[in-house]
Design a protein around this motif. Structure first.
Motif, PDB file in Angstrom:
ATOM      1  N   GLU A   1      -2.317   1.015   1.896  1.00  0.00           N
ATOM      2  CA  GLU A   1      -1.842   0.510   3.214  1.00  0.00           C
ATOM      3  C   GLU A   1      -1.455   2.211   3.193  1.00  0.00           C
ATOM      4  O   GLU A   1      -0.872   3.400   2.341  1.00  0.00           O
ATOM      5  CB  GLU A   1      -0.746   0.260   3.289  1.00  0.00           C
ATOM      6  N   LEU A   2      -1.703   2.613   4.722  1.00  0.00           N
ATOM      7  CA  LEU A   2      -1.427   3.845   5.103  1.00  0.00           C
ATOM      8  C   LEU A   2      -0.083   4.316   5.824  1.00  0.00           C
ATOM      9  O   LEU A   2       0.361   5.185   5.280  1.00  0.00           O
ATOM     10  CB  LEU A   2      -2.707   4.426   6.572  1.00  0.00           C
ATOM     11  N   LEU A   3       0.876   2.731   5.872  1.00  0.00           N
ATOM     12  CA  LEU A   3       1.641   3.554   6.476  1.00  0.00           C
ATOM     13  C   LEU A   3       2.458   1.422   6.532  1.00  0.00           C
ATOM     14  O   LEU A   3       1.992   1.220   6.625  1.00  0.00           O
ATOM     15  CB  LEU A   3       1.735   3.160   8.118  1.00  0.00           C
ATOM     16  N   ARG A   4       3.624   1.333   7.054  1.00  0.00           N
ATOM     17  CA  ARG A   4       4.542   0.926   6.178  1.00  0.00           C
ATOM     18  C   ARG A   4       5.390   0.810   7.937  1.00  0.00           C
ATOM     19  O   ARG A   4       6.082   1.518   7.708  1.00  0.00           O
ATOM     20  CB  ARG A   4       5.569  -0.363   5.465  1.00  0.00           C
TER      21      ARG A   4
ATOM     22  N   LEU B   1       5.378  -4.859   8.589  1.00  0.00           N
ATOM     23  CA  LEU B   1       3.742  -4.956   8.655  1.00  0.00           C
ATOM     24  C   LEU B   1       3.739  -3.841   7.501  1.00  0.00           C
ATOM     25  O   LEU B   1       4.287  -2.510   7.861  1.00  0.00           O
ATOM     26  CB  LEU B   1       3.245  -4.593   9.832  1.00  0.00           C
ATOM     27  N   GLY B   2       2.128  -4.348   7.255  1.00  0.00           N
ATOM     28  CA  GLY B   2       1.148  -2.953   6.934  1.00  0.00           C
ATOM     29  C   GLY B   2       0.229  -2.596   7.188  1.00  0.00           C
ATOM     30  O   GLY B   2      -0.681  -3.691   7.273  1.00  0.00           O
ATOM     31  N   TRP B   3       0.081  -1.778   7.246  1.00  0.00           N
ATOM     32  CA  TRP B   3      -1.382  -0.798   8.336  1.00  0.00           C
ATOM     33  C   TRP B   3      -2.397  -0.262   7.103  1.00  0.00           C
ATOM     34  O   TRP B   3      -2.480   0.556   6.598  1.00  0.00           O
ATOM     35  CB  TRP B   3      -0.916   0.571   8.722  1.00  0.00           C
TER      36      TRP B   3
ATOM     37  N   GLY C   1      -8.760  -0.914  10.857  1.00  0.00           N
ATOM     38  CA  GLY C   1      -7.687  -1.217   9.847  1.00  0.00           C
ATOM     39  C   GLY C   1      -7.270  -2.340  10.461  1.00  0.00           C
ATOM     40  O   GLY C   1      -7.397  -3.379  11.883  1.00  0.00           O
ATOM     41  N   VAL C   2      -6.154  -3.106   9.922  1.00  0.00           N
ATOM     42  CA  VAL C   2      -5.276  -4.164  10.072  1.00  0.00           C
ATOM     43  C   VAL C   2      -4.084  -4.060   9.783  1.00  0.00           C
ATOM     44  O   VAL C   2      -3.689  -3.778   9.122  1.00  0.00           O
ATOM     45  CB  VAL C   2      -6.119  -5.425   9.341  1.00  0.00           C
ATOM     46  N   GLN C   3      -2.919  -5.069  10.792  1.00  0.00           N
ATOM     47  CA  GLN C   3      -1.433  -4.738  10.673  1.00  0.00           C
ATOM     48  C   GLN C   3      -1.054  -6.216   9.817  1.00  0.00           C
ATOM     49  O   GLN C   3      -1.481  -7.363  10.794  1.00  0.00           O
ATOM     50  CB  GLN C   3      -1.430  -4.160  12.031  1.00  0.00           C
ATOM     51  N   ARG C   4      -0.837  -5.811   8.962  1.00  0.00           N
ATOM     52  CA  ARG C   4      -0.504  -7.659   8.197  1.00  0.00           C
ATOM     53  C   ARG C   4       0.683  -7.979   8.210  1.00  0.00           C
ATOM     54  O   ARG C   4       1.206  -6.393   7.307  1.00  0.00           O
ATOM     55  CB  ARG C   4      -1.235  -6.983   6.452  1.00  0.00           C
TER      56      ARG C   4
END
Length: 285
Positions: free
Chosen positions: A122-125, A114-116, A95-98
């Motif tokens: 997106e799994l987590l914000r 950040l959007g995970w 994944g990426v932390q955007r």
């Protein structure tokens, strides 16, 4: 990784943290490591670098970062994924932390949204807060907190290699990769000394001391202090938290995980009494 990952935006790079007129840390997405932002280099007030990025032994170690090896089966740590019954396995599950927004920024700190993201979802914000504060002529504090929120309508959980079958490898959360020196650093807490005595155990604070520097990592909330420390000194110098040391950590729909670690970055090799004094000051100041 795709070009989408490689262009994760963070305007006006490099971002820096300063104590007075002294730059003590740089922040952003590093070259060749676009999947999560990190702090590197981080230095003492005297200019000694106390982080390492993409070392040969672990190319996915990136200075100071928030990294989790298993979020609903997706890897936000880097490297191989530990699979029960197979061991470390290269998977296309990263994944990426955007970077989404930067609500606040000043010379001594910032907040970031950040959007995970993984597999287009997106799994987590995350809401991240980072500040730098000079304590005295020898030391400054890096205060890093994060709130991971599941805005989706499906429950998920955070895991680790330990929860997937690798004993003692419960890493995931805040992680600090320190530089290798001729000899491994000393590590101690208020009650234990040495990797075998502090790894996998909860402690209010923990110190990692190199040739001419010391890091005193302090759990700044009750919930953070309950997380066991993940510690390596002999294989490589690294310290982090364990969000899922033995069991997966649930993050239900609408729920959040909140942690805060204050790290005292000091010149010199501190003894236990001095480190304890800095740790006490970090949570009472």
């Amino acid at each position: 990784m795709t070009d989408r990952h490689a262009t994760a935006p963070f305007p006006d790079l490099p971002a820096t943290l300063t104590c007075g007129t002294t730059t003590v840390a740089h922040y952003g997405y590093g070259p060749g490591a676009p999947d999560r932002p990190r702090l590197h280099p981080v230095t003492t007030l005297g200019g000694i670098t106390v982080t390492e990025e993409r070392p040969a032994d672990h190319l996915h170690h990136l200075g100071v970062s928030v990294a989790v090896p298993d979020v609903a089966g997706y890897n936000f740590w880097g490297g191989r994924t530990f699979v029960r019954g197979r061991g470390p396995t290269a998977l296309d599950n990263h994944g990426v932390q955007r970077h989404l927004a930067r609500p606040h920024r000043s010379p001594d700190g910032f907040t970031q949204e950040l959007g995970w993201e993984a597999a287009g979802t997106e799994l987590l914000r995350e809401h991240r807060t980072v500040t730098a504060t000079q304590i005295d002529g020898q030391a400054w504090e890096l205060d890093l907190s994060f709130v991971l929120t599941n805005h989706g309508d499906t429950d998920l959980s955070i895991g680790s290699p330990a929860t997937n079958g690798r004993p003692g490898a419960g890493y995931g959360g805040f992680f600090w990769r320190a530089p290798k020196e001729a000899a491994p650093p000393a590590v101690f807490s208020a009650t234990g000394e040495g990797e075998g005595e502090v790894h996998g155990r909860a402690a209010d604070w923990l110190a990692l001391a190199g040739d001419s520097w010391t890091l005193v990592l302090v759990g700044a909330t009750e919930e953070t202090r309950r997380d066991p420390w993940f510690v390596r000194t002999a294989e490589y110098p690294g310290v982090g938290s364990s969000l899922a040391a033995e069991e997966r950590l649930p993050v239900p729909a609408g729920g959040s995980v909140v942690r805060r670690i204050i790290t005292v970055v000091a010149d010199g090799r501190l003894d236990r009494e001095t480190a304890a004094g800095y740790a006490h000051g970090a949570v009472t100041r």
